[in-house]
Write an enzyme that holds these catalytic residues in place. Sequence first.
Site, PDB file in Angstrom:
ATOM      1  N   GLU A 113       0.855  -1.192   0.000  1.00  0.00           N
ATOM      2  CA  GLU A 113       0.000   0.000   0.000  1.00  0.00           C
ATOM      3  C   GLU A 113       0.885   1.234   0.000  1.00  0.00           C
ATOM      4  O   GLU A 113       1.934   1.231   0.643  1.00  0.00           O
ATOM      5  CB  GLU A 113      -0.880   0.047   1.257  1.00  0.00           C
ATOM      6  CG  GLU A 113      -2.104  -0.810   1.189  1.00  0.00           C
ATOM      7  CD  GLU A 113      -1.960  -2.047   2.056  1.00  0.00           C
ATOM      8  OE1 GLU A 113      -1.098  -2.042   2.946  1.00  0.00           O
ATOM      9  OE2 GLU A 113      -2.685  -3.026   1.812  1.00  0.00           O
ATOM     10  N   TYR A 125       7.987   2.054  -7.496  1.00  0.00           N
ATOM     11  CA  TYR A 125       7.372   0.722  -7.560  1.00  0.00           C
ATOM     12  C   TYR A 125       6.974   0.377  -9.000  1.00  0.00           C
ATOM     13  O   TYR A 125       7.118  -0.774  -9.418  1.00  0.00           O
ATOM     14  CB  TYR A 125       6.153   0.653  -6.636  1.00  0.00           C
ATOM     15  CG  TYR A 125       6.479   0.876  -5.174  1.00  0.00           C
ATOM     16  CD1 TYR A 125       7.568   0.245  -4.586  1.00  0.00           C
ATOM     17  CD2 TYR A 125       5.716   1.714  -4.372  1.00  0.00           C
ATOM     18  CE1 TYR A 125       7.885   0.449  -3.245  1.00  0.00           C
ATOM     19  CE2 TYR A 125       6.020   1.922  -3.030  1.00  0.00           C
ATOM     20  CZ  TYR A 125       7.111   1.296  -2.481  1.00  0.00           C
ATOM     21  OH  TYR A 125       7.422   1.498  -1.168  1.00  0.00           O
TER      22      TYR A 125
HETATM   23  C1  LIG Z   1      10.431   6.453  -1.549  1.00  0.00           C
HETATM   24  C2  LIG Z   1      11.894   6.268  -1.108  1.00  0.00           C
HETATM   25  C3  LIG Z   1      11.998   4.948  -0.334  1.00  0.00           C
HETATM   26  C4  LIG Z   1      12.794   6.222  -2.364  1.00  0.00           C
HETATM   27  O1  LIG Z   1      14.122   5.931  -1.963  1.00  0.00           O
HETATM   28  P1  LIG Z   1      15.402   6.342  -2.875  1.00  0.00           P
HETATM   29  O2  LIG Z   1      16.566   5.565  -2.399  1.00  0.00           O
HETATM   30  O3  LIG Z   1      15.503   7.810  -2.908  1.00  0.00           O
HETATM   31  O4  LIG Z   1      14.922   5.810  -4.308  1.00  0.00           O
HETATM   32  P2  LIG Z   1      15.883   5.549  -5.587  1.00  0.00           P
HETATM   33  O5  LIG Z   1      17.045   6.479  -5.548  1.00  0.00           O
HETATM   34  O6  LIG Z   1      16.162   4.110  -5.689  1.00  0.00           O
HETATM   35  O7  LIG Z   1      14.874   6.025  -6.744  1.00  0.00           O
HETATM   36  C5  LIG Z   1      14.602   5.227  -7.878  1.00  0.00           C
HETATM   37  C6  LIG Z   1      13.564   5.906  -8.751  1.00  0.00           C
HETATM   38  O8  LIG Z   1      12.326   6.063  -8.042  1.00  0.00           O
HETATM   39  C7  LIG Z   1      11.713   7.317  -8.429  1.00  0.00           C
HETATM   40  N1  LIG Z   1      11.744   8.239  -7.288  1.00  0.00           N
HETATM   41  C8  LIG Z   1      12.240   8.004  -6.049  1.00  0.00           C
HETATM   42  N2  LIG Z   1      12.043   9.091  -5.259  1.00  0.00           N
HETATM   43  C9  LIG Z   1      11.409  10.001  -6.017  1.00  0.00           C
HETATM   44  C10 LIG Z   1      10.933  11.321  -5.763  1.00  0.00           C
HETATM   45  N3  LIG Z   1      11.066  11.902  -4.561  1.00  0.00           N
HETATM   46  N4  LIG Z   1      10.314  11.979  -6.765  1.00  0.00           N
HETATM   47  C11 LIG Z   1      10.159  11.418  -7.979  1.00  0.00           C
HETATM   48  N5  LIG Z   1      10.612  10.162  -8.288  1.00  0.00           N
HETATM   49  C12 LIG Z   1      11.217   9.475  -7.314  1.00  0.00           C
HETATM   50  C13 LIG Z   1      12.561   7.862  -9.554  1.00  0.00           C
HETATM   51  O9  LIG Z   1      12.094   7.262 -10.734  1.00  0.00           O
HETATM   52  C14 LIG Z   1      13.930   7.299  -9.165  1.00  0.00           C
HETATM   53  O10 LIG Z   1      14.816   7.251 -10.257  1.00  0.00           O
HETATM   54  P3  LIG Z   1      15.745   8.533 -10.622  1.00  0.00           P
HETATM   55  O11 LIG Z   1      16.389   8.974  -9.333  1.00  0.00           O
HETATM   56  O12 LIG Z   1      16.702   7.949 -11.621  1.00  0.00           O
HETATM   57  O13 LIG Z   1      14.801   9.562 -11.180  1.00  0.00           O
HETATM   58  C15 LIG Z   1      12.376   7.455  -0.217  1.00  0.00           C
HETATM   59  O14 LIG Z   1      12.057   8.673  -0.865  1.00  0.00           O
HETATM   60  C16 LIG Z   1      11.761   7.488   1.171  1.00  0.00           C
HETATM   61  O15 LIG Z   1      12.291   6.903   2.112  1.00  0.00           O
HETATM   62  N6  LIG Z   1      10.625   8.207   1.297  1.00  0.00           N
HETATM   63  C17 LIG Z   1       9.943   8.330   2.603  1.00  0.00           C
HETATM   64  C18 LIG Z   1       9.333   7.014   3.008  1.00  0.00           C
HETATM   65  C19 LIG Z   1       8.378   6.480   1.949  1.00  0.00           C
HETATM   66  O16 LIG Z   1       7.579   7.220   1.376  1.00  0.00           O
HETATM   67  N7  LIG Z   1       8.444   5.151   1.721  1.00  0.00           N
HETATM   68  C20 LIG Z   1       7.575   4.469   0.814  1.00  0.00           C
HETATM   69  C21 LIG Z   1       6.317   4.143   1.534  1.00  0.00           C
HETATM   70  S1  LIG Z   1       5.215   3.147   0.550  1.00  0.00           S
END
Ligand SMILES: CC(C)(COP(=O)(O)OP(=O)(O)OC[C@H]1O[C@@H](n2cnc3c(N)ncnc32)[C@H](O)[C@@H]1OP(=O)(O)O)[C@@H](O)C(=O)NCCC(=O)NCCS
Length: 167
Positions: A113, A125
């Site tokens: 979710e 995702y």
């Molecule tokens: C969501 C989260 C886990 C992503 O972690 P991350 O290590 O930054 O992700 P990645 O670097 O592997 O990102 C891979 C791709 O996902 C997408 N993405 C990740 N974060 C993004 C953002 N803030 N905005 C837009 N696209 C995003 C992009 O396509 C990205 O590729 P790119 O950097 O080449 O554009 C992180 O932002 C986080 O911890 N957020 C808060 C907690 C959360 O929301 N968790 C998910 C709950 S369901």
Amino acid sequence: MTAPPAAAIEVRRLTYADLPQVVAIERRAFTSPWSLAMFVLELSKPTGICLAAEIPAGGEPELGGYLICSRYDTVWHVMNVAVDPTQRRRGIATAMLSSLLARVEHDAQLTLEVRRSNAGAIQLYERFGFRSAGVRRRYYADNGEDALVMWRTPATLRGTLDDVPGT
Ligand SMILES: CC(C)(COP(=O)(O)OP(=O)(O)OC[C@H]1O[C@@H](n2cnc3c(N)ncnc32)[C@H](O)[C@@H]1OP(=O)(O)O)[C@@H](O)C(=O)NCCC(=O)NCCS
């Protein structure tokens, strides 16, 4: 501005010793963070997959993020994914999801979710073949936000929802 890619992300099993750092990241990552007890419960489940991503930081590896996945019957539920706010957009979540997929069956069914407003996570995702298959109305108690229910199955990888339960 996006940070440069992490030099060497290492993904390994999460352990109880990681939990103080996990809770610190959790509190910065979510408005309604999990408690320590919730992480302990997930780590105690023998069938779950709980992962840590480490990045080198001045010699000592540092916890950059974590992923919690539980198995219920035949379905894998991605329960929690978070990356330290200072380490985002460096591929850490990508490394953890890749490692998760390498550890489950090749035809595994996975679900999760996600807040409807969490466009970054949804994009992440989708990159892995998850597709939105439904909505849980007002799922998040803190602000009444809807959850998108996403699935990654053999069918979603072919572009349909044919084998997604409940659709
Ligand atoms: C969501 C989260 C886990 C992503 O972690 P991350 O290590 O930054 O992700 P990645 O670097 O592997 O990102 C891979 C791709 O996902 C997408 N993405 C990740 N974060 C993004 C953002 N803030 N905005 C837009 N696209 C995003 C992009 O396509 C990205 O590729 P790119 O950097 O080449 O554009 C992180 O932002 C986080 O911890 N957020 C808060 C907690 C959360 O929301 N968790 C998910 C709950 S369901």
